[in-house]
Write a protein that holds these residues in place. Structure first.
Motif, PDB file in Angstrom:
ATOM      1  N   PHE A 291       0.827  -1.211   0.000  1.00 60.62           N
ATOM      2  CA  PHE A 291       0.000   0.000   0.000  1.00 60.62           C
ATOM      3  C   PHE A 291       0.860   1.258   0.000  1.00 60.62           C
ATOM      4  N   ASN A 292       1.957   1.250   0.764  1.00 58.07           N
ATOM      5  CA  ASN A 292       2.850   2.417   0.802  1.00 58.07           C
ATOM      6  C   ASN A 292       3.487   2.663  -0.558  1.00 58.07           C
ATOM      7  N   ILE A 293       3.899   1.601  -1.230  1.00 55.83           N
ATOM      8  CA  ILE A 293       4.501   1.756  -2.556  1.00 55.83           C
ATOM      9  C   ILE A 293       3.476   2.319  -3.533  1.00 55.83           C
ATOM     10  N   LEU A 294       2.250   1.810  -3.485  1.00 55.98           N
ATOM     11  CA  LEU A 294       1.219   2.229  -4.436  1.00 55.98           C
ATOM     12  C   LEU A 294       0.586   3.571  -4.087  1.00 55.98           C
ATOM     13  N   LEU A 295       0.325   3.806  -2.789  1.00 54.08           N
ATOM     14  CA  LEU A 295      -0.464   4.969  -2.380  1.00 54.08           C
ATOM     15  C   LEU A 295       0.245   5.910  -1.416  1.00 54.08           C
ATOM     16  N   GLY A 296       1.439   5.561  -1.018  1.00 47.22           N
ATOM     17  CA  GLY A 296       2.113   6.286   0.047  1.00 47.22           C
ATOM     18  C   GLY A 296       2.199   7.780  -0.131  1.00 47.22           C
ATOM     19  N   ASP A 297       2.614   8.221  -1.306  1.00 48.55           N
ATOM     20  CA  ASP A 297       2.766   9.664  -1.525  1.00 48.55           C
ATOM     21  C   ASP A 297       1.418  10.373  -1.609  1.00 48.55           C
TER      22      ASP A 297
ATOM     23  N   PHE B 240       0.517   6.211   6.493  1.00 51.40           N
ATOM     24  CA  PHE B 240       1.312   6.515   5.304  1.00 51.40           C
ATOM     25  C   PHE B 240       2.074   7.826   5.437  1.00 51.40           C
ATOM     26  N   ALA B 241       2.331   8.246   6.665  1.00 49.12           N
ATOM     27  CA  ALA B 241       2.946   9.560   6.916  1.00 49.12           C
ATOM     28  C   ALA B 241       4.295   9.733   6.221  1.00 49.12           C
ATOM     29  N   LEU B 242       5.056   8.674   6.049  1.00 50.32           N
ATOM     30  CA  LEU B 242       6.363   8.771   5.399  1.00 50.32           C
ATOM     31  C   LEU B 242       6.282   8.553   3.891  1.00 50.32           C
ATOM     32  N   GLY B 243       5.077   8.360   3.389  1.00 51.80           N
ATOM     33  CA  GLY B 243       4.907   8.137   1.956  1.00 51.80           C
ATOM     34  C   GLY B 243       5.610   6.871   1.510  1.00 51.80           C
ATOM     35  N   LYS B 244       6.235   6.931   0.348  1.00 51.69           N
ATOM     36  CA  LYS B 244       6.939   5.773  -0.201  1.00 51.69           C
ATOM     37  C   LYS B 244       8.265   5.495   0.506  1.00 51.69           C
ATOM     38  N   ASP B 245       8.644   6.372   1.440  1.00 49.94           N
ATOM     39  CA  ASP B 245       9.913   6.198   2.146  1.00 49.94           C
ATOM     40  C   ASP B 245       9.847   5.149   3.247  1.00 49.94           C
ATOM     41  N   GLY B 246       8.668   4.679   3.601  1.00 48.88           N
ATOM     42  CA  GLY B 246       8.582   3.627   4.594  1.00 48.88           C
ATOM     43  C   GLY B 246       7.483   3.858   5.609  1.00 48.88           C
ATOM     44  N   MET B 247       7.625   3.176   6.728  1.00 45.75           N
ATOM     45  CA  MET B 247       6.674   3.292   7.827  1.00 45.75           C
ATOM     46  C   MET B 247       7.428   3.680   9.084  1.00 45.75           C
ATOM     47  N   SER B 248       6.802   4.489   9.903  1.00 45.17           N
ATOM     48  CA  SER B 248       7.458   4.947  11.127  1.00 45.17           C
ATOM     49  C   SER B 248       7.476   3.845  12.181  1.00 45.17           C
ATOM     50  N   ILE B 249       8.371   3.983  13.137  1.00 42.10           N
ATOM     51  CA  ILE B 249       8.457   3.027  14.248  1.00 42.10           C
ATOM     52  C   ILE B 249       7.130   2.947  15.012  1.00 42.10           C
ATOM     53  N   PRO B 250       6.482   4.076  15.338  1.00 45.22           N
ATOM     54  CA  PRO B 250       5.179   3.966  16.023  1.00 45.22           C
ATOM     55  C   PRO B 250       4.154   3.167  15.219  1.00 45.22           C
ATOM     56  N   VAL B 251       4.107   3.358  13.899  1.00 42.16           N
ATOM     57  CA  VAL B 251       3.157   2.601  13.072  1.00 42.16           C
ATOM     58  C   VAL B 251       3.515   1.117  13.088  1.00 42.16           C
ATOM     59  N   LEU B 252       4.791   0.797  12.992  1.00 43.63           N
ATOM     60  CA  LEU B 252       5.201  -0.614  13.037  1.00 43.63           C
ATOM     61  C   LEU B 252       4.823  -1.253  14.378  1.00 43.63           C
ATOM     62  N   LEU B 253       4.982  -0.504  15.465  1.00 43.05           N
ATOM     63  CA  LEU B 253       4.593  -1.030  16.776  1.00 43.05           C
ATOM     64  C   LEU B 253       3.078  -1.169  16.896  1.00 43.05           C
ATOM     65  N   GLU B 254       2.339  -0.241  16.303  1.00 46.14           N
ATOM     66  CA  GLU B 254       0.874  -0.345  16.310  1.00 46.14           C
ATOM     67  C   GLU B 254       0.427  -1.589  15.543  1.00 46.14           C
ATOM     68  N   LEU B 255       1.070  -1.855  14.414  1.00 49.61           N
ATOM     69  CA  LEU B 255       0.737  -3.049  13.636  1.00 49.61           C
ATOM     70  C   LEU B 255       1.135  -4.323  14.387  1.00 49.61           C
ATOM     71  N   LEU B 256       2.218  -4.269  15.151  1.00 48.00           N
ATOM     72  CA  LEU B 256       2.590  -5.417  16.000  1.00 48.00           C
ATOM     73  C   LEU B 256       1.522  -5.651  17.061  1.00 48.00           C
ATOM     74  N   LEU B 257       1.044  -4.586  17.680  1.00 48.27           N
ATOM     75  CA  LEU B 257      -0.045  -4.718  18.657  1.00 48.27           C
ATOM     76  C   LEU B 257      -1.279  -5.336  17.999  1.00 48.27           C
ATOM     77  N   LEU B 258      -1.591  -4.917  16.792  1.00 47.86           N
ATOM     78  CA  LEU B 258      -2.722  -5.490  16.069  1.00 47.86           C
ATOM     79  C   LEU B 258      -2.506  -6.987  15.838  1.00 47.86           C
ATOM     80  N   ALA B 259      -1.316  -7.382  15.434  1.00 46.50           N
ATOM     81  CA  ALA B 259      -1.015  -8.801  15.205  1.00 46.50           C
ATOM     82  C   ALA B 259      -1.157  -9.607  16.491  1.00 46.50           C
ATOM     83  N   ILE B 260      -0.709  -9.047  17.608  1.00 47.54           N
ATOM     84  CA  ILE B 260      -0.844  -9.732  18.901  1.00 47.54           C
ATOM     85  C   ILE B 260      -2.312  -9.878  19.266  1.00 47.54           C
ATOM     86  N   MET B 261      -3.100  -8.838  19.033  1.00 50.54           N
ATOM     87  CA  MET B 261      -4.531  -8.903  19.342  1.00 50.54           C
ATOM     88  C   MET B 261      -5.240  -9.922  18.447  1.00 50.54           C
ATOM     89  N   ILE B 262      -4.851 -10.008  17.182  1.00 47.47           N
ATOM     90  CA  ILE B 262      -5.432 -11.003  16.279  1.00 47.47           C
ATOM     91  C   ILE B 262      -5.086 -12.404  16.758  1.00 47.47           C
TER      92      ILE B 262
END
Length: 155
Positions: A28-34, A43-65
C-alpha cells in the motif's frame, strides 16, 4: 486431536501475522504512500517507509489477532460452539479491535465515510480470503488424515 502448544507457537503465530500485515502495508505504501501521506498516519512517510510507532501499532494489532485466534478458534476456551459462530465472533472481535485502533492511533480521519467504506471493503475481502485459505488448509489436512487412516486400515 490438537497438539499442546507452547508460548513459542503463539509468538511465532503473532509474528507470522505481523509479517503479512506489514507486507500488505508495504505494498500500500509503494502504491499509495505519496498520495495518502498527508491523509493517514499509516502513510505519513509516503513511499519512504513506515514509522516506528506505526510498526509497533501493527505489532499490537497482530498480537490482538493472535489472542482472538486463541480465544475463538481453538478448543482452549470454547469447546461446544460451531465453527461458523466461532468465525463470526473472531472476525467481529478483530473488527472491533481495528476500529478502536483506527480511532486511538488516528489511522485515518474518523469522519471520512470514504475511508470507513474502504476499511470495511478491505477488511471484508481480507477476512473472506483468510476464511477460504483456512478452509482449504483444513480440507488438505483432513484429506491427508483420511489417506493415512485408509492406509492404516488396509494393513
Amino acid at each position: 486431536m490438537e497438539e499442546k502448544k507452547t508460548i513459542f507457537y503463539y509468538i511465532r503465530q503473532a509474528f507470522a501475522t505481523y509479517g503479512i500485515i506489514v507486507l500488505v502495508f508495504v505494498v500500500f505504501n509503494i502504491l499509495l504512500g505519496d498520495i495518502a501521506g498527508d491523509y493517514s498516519a499509516l502513510f505519513a512517510l509516503g513511499k519512504d517507509g513506515m514509522s516506528i510507532p506505526v510498526l509497533l501499532e501493527l505489532l499490537l494489532l497482530a498480537i490482538m489477532i493472535t489472542f482472538a485466534q486463541v480465544l475463538f478458534l481453538t478448543d482452549k476456551w470454547i469447546e461446544n460452539m460451531s465453527m461458523i459462530i466461532r468465525y463470526v465472533l473472531f472476525f467481529g472481535a478483530v473488527m472491533i479491535v481495528m476500529i478502536v485502533m483506527i480511532i486511538v492511533f488516528n489511522w485515518f480521519p474518523i469522519g471520512d465515510m470514504y475511508a470507513w467504506g474502504g476499511f470495511v471493503i478491505s477488511y471484508t475481502v481480507s477476512m473472506i480470503t483468510s476464511a477460504l485459505l483456512t478452509r482449504l488448509k483444513e480440507r488438505t489436512e483432513n484429506s491427508k488424515m483420511q489417506e493415512a487412516l485408509d492406509k492404516y486400515n488396509r494393513r
